[in-house]
Write an enzyme that holds these catalytic residues in place. Sequence first.
Site, PDB file in Angstrom:
ATOM      1  N   ASP A   8       5.774 -20.360 -10.822  1.00 31.57           N
ATOM      2  CA  ASP A   8       5.828 -21.743 -10.340  1.00 31.57           C
ATOM      3  C   ASP A   8       6.327 -22.699 -11.412  1.00 31.57           C
ATOM      4  O   ASP A   8       7.014 -23.681 -11.107  1.00 31.57           O
ATOM      5  CB  ASP A   8       4.453 -22.193  -9.838  1.00 31.57           C
ATOM      6  CG  ASP A   8       4.223 -21.810  -8.377  1.00 31.57           C
ATOM      7  OD1 ASP A   8       5.212 -21.497  -7.694  1.00 31.57           O
ATOM      8  OD2 ASP A   8       3.064 -21.825  -7.938  1.00 31.57           O
ATOM      9  N   GLU A  38       1.216 -24.763 -14.367  1.00 27.94           N
ATOM     10  CA  GLU A  38       2.321 -24.327 -13.510  1.00 27.94           C
ATOM     11  C   GLU A  38       3.163 -25.481 -12.974  1.00 27.94           C
ATOM     12  O   GLU A  38       4.099 -25.266 -12.199  1.00 27.94           O
ATOM     13  CB  GLU A  38       1.794 -23.471 -12.356  1.00 27.94           C
ATOM     14  CG  GLU A  38       0.652 -24.071 -11.567  1.00 27.94           C
ATOM     15  CD  GLU A  38       0.026 -23.086 -10.593  1.00 27.94           C
ATOM     16  OE1 GLU A  38       0.674 -22.085 -10.238  1.00 27.94           O
ATOM     17  OE2 GLU A  38      -1.126 -23.328 -10.176  1.00 27.94           O
ATOM     18  N   HIS A  95       0.818  -1.203   0.000  1.00 27.31           N
ATOM     19  CA  HIS A  95       0.000   0.000   0.000  1.00 27.31           C
ATOM     20  C   HIS A  95       0.857   1.261   0.000  1.00 27.31           C
ATOM     21  O   HIS A  95       0.477   2.274  -0.578  1.00 27.31           O
ATOM     22  CB  HIS A  95      -0.939  -0.006   1.206  1.00 27.31           C
ATOM     23  CG  HIS A  95      -2.142  -0.866   1.004  1.00 27.31           C
ATOM     24  ND1 HIS A  95      -3.039  -1.156   2.000  1.00 27.31           N
ATOM     25  CD2 HIS A  95      -2.604  -1.490  -0.106  1.00 27.31           C
ATOM     26  CE1 HIS A  95      -3.999  -1.927   1.519  1.00 27.31           C
ATOM     27  NE2 HIS A  95      -3.749  -2.143   0.248  1.00 27.31           N
ATOM     28  N   CYS A 100       0.448 -15.143 -16.561  1.00 28.82           N
ATOM     29  CA  CYS A 100       0.180 -14.224 -15.447  1.00 28.82           C
ATOM     30  C   CYS A 100       1.353 -14.124 -14.466  1.00 28.82           C
ATOM     31  O   CYS A 100       1.207 -13.579 -13.389  1.00 28.82           O
ATOM     32  CB  CYS A 100      -1.080 -14.629 -14.697  1.00 28.82           C
ATOM     33  SG  CYS A 100      -1.026 -16.282 -13.985  1.00 28.82           S
TER      34      CYS A 100
END
Length: 606
Positions: free
Chosen positions: A471, A447, A207, A518
């Site tokens: 992964d 993965e 954040h 991704c």
Amino acid sequence: MTTSTKNPAKKPELTRTVLKGVPASPGFAMGCVFPVTNRKISVVEETLPESRLADEEQLFLKAVHKTTKEVSQIKEISEGRTGMKDSLIFATHLMILQDPTLINGVLDKIRKDRKNARWAVHVVLGAFIDKFEQIDSPAMRDKAADLRDVYNRLMAAMEDSGPVLEDVATEEGVVLVGHELLPSLLMSIKPGQVAGLAMDTGGRTSHVAILARSLQIPLVSGLRNFAALVKVGDTVIIDGSSGQVVINPNQEDIKDFYKRQEIFERQRRELFTMRQLEPMTRDGKYITLHANIELPSESEKVTDFGATGIGLYRSEFLFLRNEAPTQDEQRDAYRYILETMHPCPVTIRTLDAGGDKLVSGITAVNESNPFMGWRSIRVCLDREDIFCTQLKALLLANTKENLRLLLPMISSMTEFRRAKACIVKCRKELEAAGKKVAKVKIGVMIEVPAAVMIVDKLAKEVDFFSIGTNDLVQFTLAVDRTNELITDMFQPHHPAVLSMIYQTVQAAHREGIPVAVCGEMSADPLSVLLLVGLGVDELSMTPWSVMSTKKIIRSINFEDVRDSALTVLQMDDADSVNTFMHNKYAQTIRDLGISSFVGQVDSSKK
């Protein structure tokens, strides 16, 4: 005026030091160090007599009220400075303060265990913080900072000592340095007061990083022991684009700083013109660009960066609490994302828990190798009660029909078919209860090597593939990417990895289904060229990487990068691949004028 005839004392020569961290907010800053330290919080455990319990309850509840008021004020300031979307960070803090699990947990410690309020907060909120920090995800560990921010404020409110953080410097142009910088600190600084930020902890998804980017303040995080190396009066240069920090720079460093700062400002203006342009190669190949998110609130800013959907929402974040979320709570969270993004597609990964990822409702198992143990889809298939609750929530949330349901860590057809049977069962049960359930696309994550070996069979039964390169590299090369001793062996451009990606793409396209990536490869410039050349249809990355990736895609010819990809598939080591790609494309990427946002293209980059 009296003038001394003595030779002035020679100032000690300052040592120039260069460190490398995580580039968390792009930009350049130079200024004097201003250390930010957390005042030490001392908490003593007390067992109280019955007569004092009511007073301790009131002490805690008043602290919650006071802290809520403070955070609400900070949120209002944030809305004016960073916009409504990024101020949602502090809405999260308010939700923490209103969470019945927290409130009741502390009150139970006081009432039932007869403990003092400060100790009760320390134990209950500390358990939440520990849970986040144990998860093998930088993004999840970064979320612990938000809890510590609330913890610090509650403690300060109970001792009425003012903010736990030391006051920020009054002079302008300083560089704030600390082991950990908290979100509320950034909102307490005045515009122009701070030139840059540097901290030992954190990453790109924290954040603090989100706020720093909104405030356009350069930030380098993950510097480990940087705060201990500098002192008041030291001058530092912060390069938030590459992650480099220079302590006590020389004249050459300073000259280079001004040059690169000028380049950065020019590049930033040019890059923001890319948001509304299509991610299409020069010869007409369209590459879909999606964003990865961690929180439902992040969905609001995805399209601002030029993304056309969400390629990965990690649903396990909802489970990081003492009690597992109910079906209704999950449904509302998923629906918020789906409705916010409509008509754009949203890919939500089912619960990836177990092993090293501790979540509510799943008892931790002591495993010697949790990465290859009881986790992800294996947990869900063993705990159908948790899995089916989530599946029903997802199906009910899909009122806009833009959900893509992603099953993680599939390694066999049996696993996939069992998971699909659960989806079918949940659909029938909802329809039997009179609920309307829209059709949903189902995909699997590629993965693990086993999934690649059966990818032709999987492709016949799924709607899409999403390759989790982090992964896939780790399992294929037997390399733990968190182990510093073998970091250099984590090679996304290893021929085995590239061959697996290509094999997956070929199998998918034979069946007419798309392939997404991704993992971290999606935002690396040379990797983007390879992935596009290998035939990947979609790339998903952090929202702030979308614009620079779009500019790369618009600068290339698909036929050219396809030929390059086919060429490197014939190579037998990662170094050869990296050298070939660097020699052919590094200058092209440099010429795009995005180095301030993607870093320097290095031939040694893995």
